[in-house]
Design an enzyme around this catalytic site. Structure first.
Site, mmCIF file in Angstrom:
data_model
loop_
_atom_site.group_PDB
_atom_site.id
_atom_site.type_symbol
_atom_site.label_atom_id
_atom_site.label_comp_id
_atom_site.label_asym_id
_atom_site.label_seq_id
_atom_site.Cartn_x
_atom_site.Cartn_y
_atom_site.Cartn_z
ATOM 1 N N SER A 51 -15.177 26.011 18.350
ATOM 2 C CA SER A 51 -13.748 26.264 18.130
ATOM 3 C C SER A 51 -13.439 25.871 16.697
ATOM 4 C CB SER A 51 -12.907 25.472 19.128
ATOM 5 O OG SER A 51 -13.047 24.090 18.925
ATOM 6 N N HIS A 71 -15.467 25.011 25.414
ATOM 7 C CA HIS A 71 -16.692 24.225 25.602
ATOM 8 C C HIS A 71 -17.194 24.244 27.040
ATOM 9 C CE1 HIS A 71 -15.712 21.658 21.779
ATOM 10 N NE2 HIS A 71 -16.057 22.889 21.507
ATOM 11 N N GLN A 114 -9.370 21.615 25.726
ATOM 12 C CA GLN A 114 -10.792 21.481 25.429
ATOM 13 C C GLN A 114 -11.390 20.113 25.767
ATOM 14 O OE1 GLN A 114 -12.360 23.375 21.638
ATOM 15 N NE2 GLN A 114 -12.516 21.236 21.071
ATOM 16 N N GLU A 115 -10.674 19.027 25.414
ATOM 17 C CA GLU A 115 -11.290 17.701 25.538
ATOM 18 C C GLU A 115 -10.349 16.674 26.147
ATOM 19 O OE1 GLU A 115 -12.824 16.660 21.639
ATOM 20 O OE2 GLU A 115 -13.522 18.716 21.343
ATOM 21 N N GLU A 133 -20.279 19.255 25.425
ATOM 22 C CA GLU A 133 -20.258 17.912 24.845
ATOM 23 C C GLU A 133 -20.604 16.837 25.870
ATOM 24 O OE1 GLU A 133 -16.670 17.488 22.506
ATOM 25 O OE2 GLU A 133 -17.472 18.850 21.002
ATOM 26 N N ASP A 165 -7.868 16.465 23.052
ATOM 27 C CA ASP A 165 -7.939 17.530 22.051
ATOM 28 C C ASP A 165 -7.811 18.859 22.768
ATOM 29 O OD1 ASP A 165 -8.337 19.346 20.079
ATOM 30 O OD2 ASP A 165 -10.414 18.791 19.632
ATOM 31 N N GLU A 180 -5.092 15.307 19.435
ATOM 32 C CA GLU A 180 -5.645 16.088 18.317
ATOM 33 C C GLU A 180 -5.330 17.564 18.511
ATOM 34 O OE1 GLU A 180 -9.881 15.448 17.863
ATOM 35 O OE2 GLU A 180 -10.178 17.518 17.203
ATOM 36 N N ASP A 226 -7.217 18.623 13.086
ATOM 37 C CA ASP A 226 -8.619 19.060 12.982
ATOM 38 C C ASP A 226 -8.657 20.443 12.329
ATOM 39 O OD1 ASP A 226 -11.205 19.944 13.364
ATOM 40 O OD2 ASP A 226 -11.132 19.984 15.541
ATOM 41 N N LYS A 245 -15.100 15.929 9.842
ATOM 42 C CA LYS A 245 -16.325 16.644 10.228
ATOM 43 C C LYS A 245 -17.016 17.087 8.944
ATOM 44 C CE LYS A 245 -14.749 18.878 14.569
ATOM 45 N NZ LYS A 245 -13.933 20.035 15.041
ATOM 46 N N HIS A 276 -18.340 14.531 15.815
ATOM 47 C CA HIS A 276 -19.505 15.420 15.952
ATOM 48 C C HIS A 276 -19.000 16.864 16.017
ATOM 49 C CE1 HIS A 276 -18.971 15.601 20.607
ATOM 50 N NE2 HIS A 276 -17.826 15.608 19.973
ATOM 51 N N ARG A 277 -19.894 17.836 16.259
ATOM 52 C CA ARG A 277 -19.498 19.208 16.586
ATOM 53 C C ARG A 277 -19.990 19.522 17.998
ATOM 54 N NH1 ARG A 277 -16.952 21.937 12.255
ATOM 55 N NH2 ARG A 277 -16.083 22.984 14.080
ATOM 56 N N SER A 278 -19.459 20.590 18.575
ATOM 57 C CA SER A 278 -19.902 20.927 19.939
ATOM 58 C C SER A 278 -21.365 21.373 19.951
ATOM 59 C CB SER A 278 -18.988 21.969 20.563
ATOM 60 O OG SER A 278 -18.883 23.103 19.730
ATOM 61 N N LYS A 326 -15.351 10.366 17.928
ATOM 62 C CA LYS A 326 -15.692 11.097 19.145
ATOM 63 C C LYS A 326 -17.048 11.741 18.936
ATOM 64 C CE LYS A 326 -13.371 15.539 18.290
ATOM 65 N NZ LYS A 326 -12.495 16.577 18.869
HETATM 66 P P1 PGA Z 1 -16.108 22.410 17.762
HETATM 67 O O1 PGA Z 1 -14.998 21.594 18.551
HETATM 68 O O2 PGA Z 1 -17.164 21.496 17.299
HETATM 69 O O3 PGA Z 1 -16.564 23.405 18.795
HETATM 70 O O4 PGA Z 1 -15.381 23.103 16.628
HETATM 71 C C1 PGA Z 1 -14.695 20.284 18.314
HETATM 72 C C2 PGA Z 1 -13.227 20.052 18.112
HETATM 73 O O5 PGA Z 1 -12.397 20.967 18.230
HETATM 74 O O6 PGA Z 1 -12.862 18.929 17.817
HETATM 75 ZN ZN ZN Z 2 -10.675 19.449 17.574
#
Ligand code: PGA
Ligand code: ZN
Length: 431
Positions: free
Chosen positions: A40, A153, A161-162, A203, A240, A290, A317, A342, A370-372, A393
């Site tokens: 994402s 994810h 997402q999170e 993740e 997030d 986030e 982000d 990131k 991190h990244r996904s 995270k």
């Molecule tokens: P991504 O997602 O690593 O798939 O971009 C992580 C996030 O949105 O924080």
């Molecule tokens: Zn994010």
């Protein structure tokens, strides 16, 4: 001086190709780094160079990026007198020559930048965090574990997402990890008991189909209780929703909409979507949110910051993409009070640190991520300690590409001994 520089196409945690670089300095010190990849992604991220050859890895190969490291980049760097990390990174930026690293690839450039940081650490006989910033004492972060995955994810019906747990009422990083992982296990048992699926998403958090997005939060609160902890007191929630993924721009000057496309299909105006977060923050022990609004909805973000920016931590982000110029614009327009960090969104260690310093000067928090799509590389663990971000995270209680970062933090904690201090609740803005 760099005496050798090689790269290799290796795989990330989704089985997609990524770049690994190996670098040797005069004197023999070596450094290796692997770059991660998002799903994402923010629109203004530095460009990940992909081969786009449909016959290989569905077009996701990175052989051109590898050739760029071993060819053009090696040719420009080998044997040169390099002053420091910033000197190397500025040479890489100039060599690429584009504003978004699209010519040589941010994946090629970042692999070299990170490998150089590691080689410098080795040459100086220092751990990486100390190479990045040399201090007498360091802050150990609160790990925010993404125990329930949705959005892009996971193949479930959860829109956001999170869903993360932050065990802040702990005496140390290692105790915080224990509390979090015990809660992760309690959540698994709870899901099983309710007849829900317990497979994990990208993740490492669970990815069940649920009755609503609210149920995700309620399951987390119940699991925290089952594990013997007090929601809000010992363990709080961080979210997030990755709202950029839900945002549909309006046509011809019309305002955009947020759509819960995986569950009900329900649409929200910017104001209504912000109200949803206000009601969640009033109802649940949420300390960090986030990307509550989309990256192309700056007015929505301004409203969101007015509503919640003095109550909890609001992390940008996709909207900032770890980019100092965009963060500066966000600061000027009173957007968010924290920035996600990131490395591969911007593409060098130096520019990442520039963003961190800009945030620090403006009293914005930094949330390291991190990244996904991840690898066994643990750079973000050291980076978090180096900058004193206080929280990060990097996954959940499963999948070794995530656990590798926690294990590295456990090693750093032991190595620092009394020179390391656990951040606790103070890590979060407004707490
Ligand atoms: P991504 O997602 O690593 O798939 O971009 C992580 C996030 O949105 O924080
Ligand atoms: Zn994010």
């Amino acid at each position: 001086k760099i005496t050798s520089l090689t790269a290799l196409q290796v795989l990330d945690s989704r089985g997609n190709p990524t770049v690994e670089a190996d670098l040797t300095l005069e004197g023999g010190a070596t450094g290796r780094a692997l770059v991660p990849a998002g799903a994402s992604t923010g629109e203004k991220e530095a460009v990940e160079l992909r081969d786009n050859d449909p016959m290989r890895y569905g077009g996701k190969g990175v052989l051109h990026a590898v050739v760029n490291v071993e060819g053009e980049i090696a040719k420009a760097l080998l044997g040169q007198d390099l002053a420091d990390q910033a000197d190397l990174d500025h040479r890489l930026i100039a060599l690429d020559g584009t504003p978004n690293k699209s010519r040589l690839g941010a994946n090629a450039i970042l692999a070299v930048s990170m490998a150089y940081a590691r080689a410098l650490a080795a040459a100086n006989g220092k751990p990486l965090y100390r190479q990045l910033t040399d201090q007498t004492s360091y802050v150990l972060p609160v790990p925010c574990l993404n125990v329930l995955n949705g959005g892009r994810h996971a193949d479930n019906n959860v829109d956001f997402q999170e869903f993360m747990i932050a065990s802040h009422n702990a005496p140390s990083f290692s105790e915080s990890i224990r509390m979090s992982v015990e809660t992760f296990h309690a959540l698994k048992a709870l899901l099983k008991q309710k007849g829900y699926y317990t497979g994990v998403g990208d993740e490492g958090g669970f990815a069940p189909n649920l009755k609503s997005n609210e149920e995700a939060v309620e399951l987390l609160l119940e699991a925290i209780g089952h594990a013997g902890f007090r929601p809000g007191h010992d363990i709080s929630l961080c979210l997030d929703p990755a709202a950029s993924e839900l945002y549909e721009a309006g046509e011809a000057g019309q305002p955009g909409r947020y759509r819960l496309f995986k569950s009900t299909g329900q649409c929200y105006t910017s104001e209504q979507f912000n109200e949803l977060w206000v009601s969640w923050v009033n109802q649940y022990p949420i300390v960090l949110l986030e990307d509550g609004m989309g990256e192309n909805d700056w007015p929505g973000w301004q409203l969101h910051t007015k509503s919640l920016g003095s109550k909890i931590e609001l992390v940008g982000d996709d909207i900032f993409c770890t980019n100092p110029a965009i963060l500066q614009a966000g600061i000027d327009q009173h957007i968010a009070n924290s920035v996600l960090i990131k490395l591969n969104q911007i593409g060098t260690v130096t520019e990442t640190l520039d963003t961190v310093h800009l945030a620090q000067r403006n009293h914005y928090n930094q949330f390291v991520s991190h990244r996904s799509g991840e690898t066994e590389d643990t750079f973000v663990a050291d980076l978090t300690v180096a900058i004193g971000a206080g929280h990060l995270k990097t996954g959940s209680g499963s999948r070794s590409e995530r656990i590798a970062k926690f294990n590295q933090l456990l090693r750093i904690e032991r190595e620092l001994g009394s020179a390391g201090h656990f951040a606790g609740i103070k890590a979060f803005k407004n707490q």
